[in-house]
Design a protein around this motif. Structure first.
Motif: not given
Lengths: 293, 312
Positions: A37, A83, A94, A96-98, A100-102, A104-105, A107-109, A219, B30, B232, B279, B282-283, B286, B289-290, B293
């Protein structure tokens, strides 16, 4: 000049970009069994790298494309090592969700570095050309030619080289490939580098075609990429190219006759239908190795 | 008053998270459509209470129902939508196929709502649900906000107790057996689809309820309030608290909302770059979450599984 043929022509250009993005997505899936993702962010990174690079190389489209591909390559390698490999052996959801988190990270970076406001390149789109029944800008033609070229190179790579053979072996069964003497880890790394480079380049031509773009560029293209991939057959590069062609044409033609605002609605409706009836893809034989997780 | 609003928001999202956890934590699906259910709950509550639209604003229905009745109807509408999406997505799609299908369903809905103005006034959204019942209860603005917090907390407690009971019930155990091994559960005569479907509808109903409460909380609703990223944060909260454990889920929501979002509110945000702080937040979400997990996938509070109590 019929509206239908013009939309087919633009659909081919859309399909070209989609094909590149989807092939990269499908290669990632093939070797790592992950629906990535954060794939969209590889495109965004490519697009922004080219944006930074155009200050150094004025008006040079070729240099910008190379910078985009190189940035995507590095990002692909980093994503795999930092990752995907970290989550090896965990359940598909799992990982896949990781990702998704990446997503988010990353995109915002990018937003923190470049700001949320849209930016644009200063490359010219070139004039309009009548090619057969179609009406294309110069950059449309460049997109279609480069997509065909990349597709051809991927075909040669997968069919004619040892690396390509190794990719196919690892995508069938990583452990089996490993015990047969194929350095699976390096092959997976190489595939991510390749997928990253293709995605970075796709990000550049996507941004150039749209005109202006922001941190959400990749995205927002991701679901379309997934639709194209699933339409063809996930994890299968050639089927994916077919899927991209189909989806590119369908959304452009359907969008022309309804409203361009609903283009993506058509794509998502198509995806839901495909999921219901052919979740393994249109261009994959029934009963072929199931990729359903 | 600041803390009243923070706790109200966290409590509303705890209701949503308890619903989402039934689907993800118990049944193992999910889902990415859930924020759409919250959104529909909000929109429906709005258009059922705020009366006829005044041009150029346009939206459907435009009744002036009492708020509790509107809330019930909104939840019913959400269940109807979830019944359609669930029937498509749960039948034989699992894992990433399920996630992608629900995401594309909610994205199609999002684009449709954003572009088709006669429905919920497109991009501008609907607004005007300001403190329903304030005059009837003869309260000041601040007093109303405190009473509303009380109402939300009571509803959260009711939802929590119901979910807690369900969790330990045969239904809760069946869902978990379906999650662990669908084929084994089916072989023992459990209806896999019907179990997942019922959990999905129940979870969506809770999301709709949260949406109806959220409508009062922010008194306006438009597409920028329900981008896919918002969900999320809820998933991060469930992960931190403990997937499958109702107490953990509520604790996780409060920890992430209050501990995390409120602390990061004070991150530097240069005047020239107002997007910098959000932003960065949000980082961090994210990364959270990682890391959870990777290092503690069961969360702070482990799921309590029923033990075999039969005599040895």
């Amino acid at each position: 000049m019929s509206t239908f043929l013009i939309s087919v022509g633009i659909g081919l250009a859309t399909a070209g970009i989609l094909a590149l993005s989807a092939v990269a997505f499908t290669l990632e899936y093939a070797v790592s069994r992950v629906a990535n993702f954060a794939h969209g962010e590889l495109l965004t990174i490519g697009a922004y790298a080219a944006y930074s690079g155009q200050r150094l190389f004025h008006q040079n489209v070729g240099a910008a494309a190379l910078i985009a591909a190189a940035a995507g390559l590095v990002a692909g390698l980093a994503m795999n090592a930092g990752l995907i490999e970290q989550f090896r052996g965990r359940s598909a959801t799992t990982v896949f969700i990781a990702t998704l988190g990446a997503s988010l990270v990353l995109q915002n970076l990018i937003e923190m570095i470049y700001g949320a406001a849209n930016v644009s390149y200063s490359f010219s789109q070139g004039g309009l050309h009548h090619v057969g029944p179609f009406l294309w800008t110069t950059s449309n033609i460049e997109v279609i030619i480069s997509a065909l070229a990349v597709a051809g190179l991927i075909y040669l790579l997968l069919q004619r080289t040892r690396f390509g053979k190794a990719i196919r072996a690892v995508s069938q069964d990583r452990t089996l490939a490993q015990v047969s003497g194929i350095p699976a880890r390096q092959v997976v790394m190489g595939t991510w580098a390749l997928a990253g480079a293709i995605a970075g380049f796709a990000g550049f031509i996507l941004a150039d075609t749209i005109g202006t773009f922001g941190p959400g560029l990749g995205f927002s293209f991701l679901l379309l990429t997934i639709t194209a991939t699933v339409a063809g057959g996930i994890g299968r590069p050639y089927a994916t190219l077919g899927g991209a062609l189909l989806v590119g044409l369908v959304i452009q033609i359907a969008g022309t006759y309804t409203s361009s605002a609903y283009q993506l609605v058509w794509a998502f409706a198509l995806l839901v239908l495909l999921m219901l009836f052919r979740p393994n893809g249109l261009f994959v034989q029934r009963g072929a190795t199931a990729v359903r997780a | 008053m600041y803390w009243v609003s923070v706790v109200t928001e966290a409590a509303i999202f705890a209701i949503l998270a308890l619903g989402l956890d039934m689907v993800w934590g118990w049944a193992g699906d999910f889902d990415l459509a859930f924020y759409g259910y919250l959104a529909l709950g909000s929109y429906m509550t709005m258009v059922l209470t705020i009366g006829k639209p005044i041009p150029p604003v346009s939206y459907i229905i435009g009744w002036r129902l009492p708020y509790p009745l509107a809330l019930l109807l909104a939840v019913a509408a959400v269940i109807a939508l979830a019944a359609v999406i669930g029937a498509i997505a749960l039948r034989n799609l699992r894992e990433i196929y399920f996630a992608v299908t629900t995401l594309s369903a909610v994205s199609a809905l999002y684009l449709f709502v954003e572009n088709y103005t006669p429905l919920f006034d497109g991009y501008n959204g609907v607004y005007g649900l300001i403190n329903p019942g304030q005059t009837a209860l003869n309260l000041t603005y601040n007093g109303y906000r405190i009473v509303f917090l009380g109402v939300v907390l009571v509803l959260l407690a009711l939802v929590y107790l119901t979910v807690q009971r369900l969790s330990a019930s045969p239904f809760g155990r069946m869902l978990r057996s379906v999650r662990e091994d669908e084929h084994a559960a089916a072989a023992y005569g459990r209806g896999v689809f019907s179990a997942k479907y019922r959990a999905y509808l129940f979870g969506a109903a809770l999301a709709g309820l949260a949406g109806g409460l959220f409508a009062v909380f922010i008194s306006a609703f438009n597409p920028s309030a329900w981008t896919p990223q918002e969900l999320l944060v809820i998933y991060a909260a469930i992960l931190v608290g403990g997937r499958g454990n109702p107490f953990g889920v509520v604790a996780g929501v409060f920890a992430v909302y209050i501990g995390f979002i409120e602390v990061t509110r004070f991150l530097p945000s240069p005047a020239a770059r107002p997007e910098f702080g959000p932003a960065l937040r949000q980082v961090l979400i994210g990364l959270l979450i990682i890391l959870v997990l990777k290092f503690r996938p069961e969360g702070l509070f482990r799921e309590r599984l029923s033990r075999d109590r039969s005599p040895q």
